[in-house]
Design an enzyme around this catalytic site. Sequence first.
Site, PDB file in Angstrom:
ATOM      1  N   ILE A  80       0.834  -1.204   0.000  1.00 45.90           N
ATOM      2  CA  ILE A  80       0.000   0.000   0.000  1.00 45.90           C
ATOM      3  C   ILE A  80       0.873   1.260   0.000  1.00 45.90           C
ATOM      4  O   ILE A  80       0.580   2.238  -0.691  1.00 45.90           O
ATOM      5  CB  ILE A  80      -0.949  -0.034   1.224  1.00 45.90           C
ATOM      6  CG1 ILE A  80      -1.950  -1.187   1.064  1.00 45.90           C
ATOM      7  CG2 ILE A  80      -1.677   1.286   1.398  1.00 45.90           C
ATOM      8  CD1 ILE A  80      -2.831  -1.448   2.282  1.00 45.90           C
ATOM      9  N   LEU A 108      -4.536 -13.856  22.186  1.00 48.20           N
ATOM     10  CA  LEU A 108      -3.866 -13.154  23.285  1.00 48.20           C
ATOM     11  C   LEU A 108      -3.274 -14.140  24.299  1.00 48.20           C
ATOM     12  O   LEU A 108      -2.182 -13.910  24.831  1.00 48.20           O
ATOM     13  CB  LEU A 108      -4.841 -12.196  23.978  1.00 48.20           C
ATOM     14  CG  LEU A 108      -4.202 -11.263  24.993  1.00 48.20           C
ATOM     15  CD1 LEU A 108      -3.134 -10.388  24.349  1.00 48.20           C
ATOM     16  CD2 LEU A 108      -5.229 -10.384  25.663  1.00 48.20           C
ATOM     17  N   ASN A 126     -10.695  -8.312  15.743  1.00 47.26           N
ATOM     18  CA  ASN A 126     -10.459  -9.517  14.952  1.00 47.26           C
ATOM     19  C   ASN A 126      -9.760 -10.558  15.809  1.00 47.26           C
ATOM     20  O   ASN A 126      -8.718 -10.247  16.400  1.00 47.26           O
ATOM     21  CB  ASN A 126      -9.596  -9.158  13.734  1.00 47.26           C
ATOM     22  CG  ASN A 126      -9.771 -10.147  12.612  1.00 47.26           C
ATOM     23  OD1 ASN A 126     -10.698 -10.967  12.618  1.00 47.26           O
ATOM     24  ND2 ASN A 126      -8.882 -10.090  11.644  1.00 47.26           N
ATOM     25  N   TYR A 138      -2.798  -6.034  16.999  1.00 52.95           N
ATOM     26  CA  TYR A 138      -2.988  -5.218  15.788  1.00 52.95           C
ATOM     27  C   TYR A 138      -4.224  -4.318  15.939  1.00 52.95           C
ATOM     28  O   TYR A 138      -4.177  -3.116  15.679  1.00 52.95           O
ATOM     29  CB  TYR A 138      -3.150  -6.167  14.599  1.00 52.95           C
ATOM     30  CG  TYR A 138      -3.264  -5.498  13.248  1.00 52.95           C
ATOM     31  CD1 TYR A 138      -2.155  -4.886  12.655  1.00 52.95           C
ATOM     32  CD2 TYR A 138      -4.468  -5.506  12.543  1.00 52.95           C
ATOM     33  CE1 TYR A 138      -2.258  -4.292  11.408  1.00 52.95           C
ATOM     34  CE2 TYR A 138      -4.575  -4.911  11.299  1.00 52.95           C
ATOM     35  CZ  TYR A 138      -3.464  -4.310  10.732  1.00 52.95           C
ATOM     36  OH  TYR A 138      -3.569  -3.722   9.496  1.00 52.95           O
TER      37      TYR A 138
HETATM   38  P1  NAD Z   1       3.369  -4.525   3.804  1.00 52.60           P
HETATM   39  O1  NAD Z   1       3.875  -5.473   4.824  1.00 52.60           O
HETATM   40  O2  NAD Z   1       3.279  -4.986   2.385  1.00 52.60           O
HETATM   41  O3  NAD Z   1       4.239  -3.166   3.847  1.00 52.60           O
HETATM   42  C1  NAD Z   1       4.566  -2.514   5.057  1.00 52.60           C
HETATM   43  C2  NAD Z   1       5.818  -1.672   4.860  1.00 52.60           C
HETATM   44  O4  NAD Z   1       6.125  -1.057   6.116  1.00 52.60           O
HETATM   45  C3  NAD Z   1       7.023  -2.519   4.463  1.00 52.60           C
HETATM   46  O5  NAD Z   1       7.699  -1.915   3.379  1.00 52.60           O
HETATM   47  C4  NAD Z   1       7.868  -2.526   5.722  1.00 52.60           C
HETATM   48  O6  NAD Z   1       9.261  -2.662   5.475  1.00 52.60           O
HETATM   49  C5  NAD Z   1       7.527  -1.177   6.339  1.00 52.60           C
HETATM   50  N1  NAD Z   1       7.860  -1.162   7.765  1.00 52.60           N
HETATM   51  C6  NAD Z   1       7.554  -2.110   8.688  1.00 52.60           C
HETATM   52  N2  NAD Z   1       8.096  -1.791   9.870  1.00 52.60           N
HETATM   53  C7  NAD Z   1       8.758  -0.621   9.722  1.00 52.60           C
HETATM   54  C8  NAD Z   1       9.526   0.204  10.583  1.00 52.60           C
HETATM   55  N3  NAD Z   1       9.733  -0.132  11.858  1.00 52.60           N
HETATM   56  N4  NAD Z   1      10.056   1.349  10.081  1.00 52.60           N
HETATM   57  C9  NAD Z   1       9.860   1.699   8.799  1.00 52.60           C
HETATM   58  N5  NAD Z   1       9.146   0.944   7.915  1.00 52.60           N
HETATM   59  C10 NAD Z   1       8.602  -0.203   8.368  1.00 52.60           C
HETATM   60  O7  NAD Z   1       1.946  -4.043   4.331  1.00 52.60           O
HETATM   61  P2  NAD Z   1       0.684  -3.433   3.546  1.00 52.60           P
HETATM   62  O8  NAD Z   1      -0.310  -4.505   3.344  1.00 52.60           O
HETATM   63  O9  NAD Z   1       1.127  -2.627   2.379  1.00 52.60           O
HETATM   64  O10 NAD Z   1       0.108  -2.480   4.679  1.00 52.60           O
HETATM   65  C11 NAD Z   1       0.397  -1.091   4.760  1.00 52.60           C
HETATM   66  C12 NAD Z   1      -0.440  -0.482   5.879  1.00 52.60           C
HETATM   67  O11 NAD Z   1      -1.826  -0.761   5.618  1.00 52.60           O
HETATM   68  C13 NAD Z   1      -0.155  -1.070   7.256  1.00 52.60           C
HETATM   69  O12 NAD Z   1      -0.242  -0.053   8.226  1.00 52.60           O
HETATM   70  C14 NAD Z   1      -1.270  -2.079   7.448  1.00 52.60           C
HETATM   71  O13 NAD Z   1      -1.519  -2.334   8.797  1.00 52.60           O
HETATM   72  C15 NAD Z   1      -2.412  -1.364   6.758  1.00 52.60           C
HETATM   73  N6  NAD Z   1      -3.510  -2.248   6.336  1.00 52.60           N
HETATM   74  C16 NAD Z   1      -3.337  -3.181   5.365  1.00 52.60           C
HETATM   75  C17 NAD Z   1      -4.412  -3.979   4.975  1.00 52.60           C
HETATM   76  C18 NAD Z   1      -4.305  -5.004   3.885  1.00 52.60           C
HETATM   77  O14 NAD Z   1      -5.312  -5.641   3.571  1.00 52.60           O
HETATM   78  N7  NAD Z   1      -3.145  -5.202   3.270  1.00 52.60           N
HETATM   79  C19 NAD Z   1      -5.650  -3.828   5.605  1.00 52.60           C
HETATM   80  C20 NAD Z   1      -5.794  -2.882   6.599  1.00 52.60           C
HETATM   81  C21 NAD Z   1      -4.710  -2.075   6.945  1.00 52.60           C
END
Ligand code: NAD
Length: 472
Positions: A246, A321, A371, A377
């Site tokens: 994202i 948990l 969830n 989370y």
């Molecule tokens: P992803 O795992 O593909 O990407 C997450 C990115 O964050 C990665 O590039 C990772 O290296 C980076 N990251 C992680 N820890 C870090 C840190 N300590 N410092 C800097 N960068 C860090 O995840 P995604 O699916 O693209 O999700 C992106 C956001 O969207 C997240 O906050 C996730 O919780 C939220 N989200 C995703 C979904 C989904 O369906 N994919 C749904 C709801 C919310």
Amino acid sequence: MTDTYTRVMRTPVVGGLAKRVGAPSPPALERFSEGAPVIAGKVLLGAAAGGRLAAPLAKALRALGASTVISDGDPARRLVNDVKIGSARLGGENGTKERFKALVLDASGIEDSTDLVALHGFLYPALPNLDRCGRVLVFGTPPEATGSAREHAAQRALEGLTRSLGKEVGKRGATAQLVYVAPGAENAMDSTLRFLLSPRSAYVSGQVIRLTVPPKGAGSEDLGELDWKAPLQGRSALVTGAARGIGAAIATVLARDGAVVTGLDVAGAQADLSALMAKIGGSALEVDITSPDAPEAIAAHFPDGLDVVVHNAGVTRDRTLAKMPAERWTMVLEINLSSEERINDALLAAGKLRPNGRIVCVSSIAGIAGNGGQTNYATSKAGVIGMVQALAPSLAEEHSVTINAVAPGFIETQMTAAIPFAIREAGRRMNSLLQGGLPVDVAETIAWYASPASAALNGNVVRVCGQSLLGA
Ligand code: NAD
């Protein structure tokens, strides 16, 4: 990116058979493409008698180039008489076969539950004429800003209408939303109208959006001429977790809209991050947002300040948990919530967020619905919503900055690809649009918040979930 089930269902033979046995048949959603108009079809505008939003809506529709018509006999005719607009005849034997891409209703004139019949009066004859991937937008007055209990109840009732309509029209790829416009925010609807009418909001449905009076110096009269094709021109944006998923889509869409993007990610993601930044003309910043010096390092990286911060970096470490080690709990809370609070504090203390700036946070529907297996989370993502709600008033007042969140549902990324098949398939289908969303859907929603024309959006949490049943 389409999942296998959806691909098979869209073949003529299987699709036809599926319809007969009642299996979910995901509609093909229209998404934004370069050079496309905001809306590819006509808009039918209507109003309940006495509405205060019909005239500004008509003006805004005209400004964005929508071909707009009003049904004969609709009160909107009297309300928008200074705006030249076409007319349509709906319903009855002589009813028009004219198709509409959007139905837009000013419901702000509804002051009593008995006035709600105006909703039926407008929508009943018009809905059969709504196109595939069409839009239904209802505009009202925030219940808390009404003058009586009756008016409060009637305006609150609009939520039930739009949320139900989203469920009815979703099978055809269409969406329905409610926008509450605070008194004084009538001229701040443009960016929201553009987003909600256009294919940029493909995976957003059943949402209630609130527009408030923009902070000082950030209203439409202060903006000057905005280039709607590149609204972020001249603005600088930081996106955390930008190397993939994202975050990569957010960085790409903000750059497409004209922003100079700094993508931030951890050391191990630098190869992907640098490749993406080279492609979109941005720059890479290597920081682990949980490290103690991260907030100051980030603030120092922007000597001239910045306009947009997108807190996207996030992780899951799922366990019930009773089986969750403390490290898993702490890691998720640190990355998803506490580090964001520290970064905001450091940027604000150093005066790094420019006036009309934006903080945009990525929450999750897990933070709304909860969830099983995700207490850590969901706690972190609910905390993000709390942070947005707590900071919104003072940020606007003291810094002319807004803060909002998106709450994605099931988005097709590496994070969701890791979910076991049966749960993944259920997550994908349990929404009004019968499919998972794409990273670009979240990114477009964030670009709408980030626009300099979106100062009236503050403290909102908009779900990008296809109107998921979870937490609905
Ligand atoms: P992803 O795992 O593909 O990407 C997450 C990115 O964050 C990665 O590039 C990772 O290296 C980076 N990251 C992680 N820890 C870090 C840190 N300590 N410092 C800097 N960068 C860090 O995840 P995604 O699916 O693209 O999700 C992106 C956001 O969207 C997240 O906050 C996730 O919780 C939220 N989200 C995703 C979904 C989904 O369906 N994919 C749904 C709801 C919310």
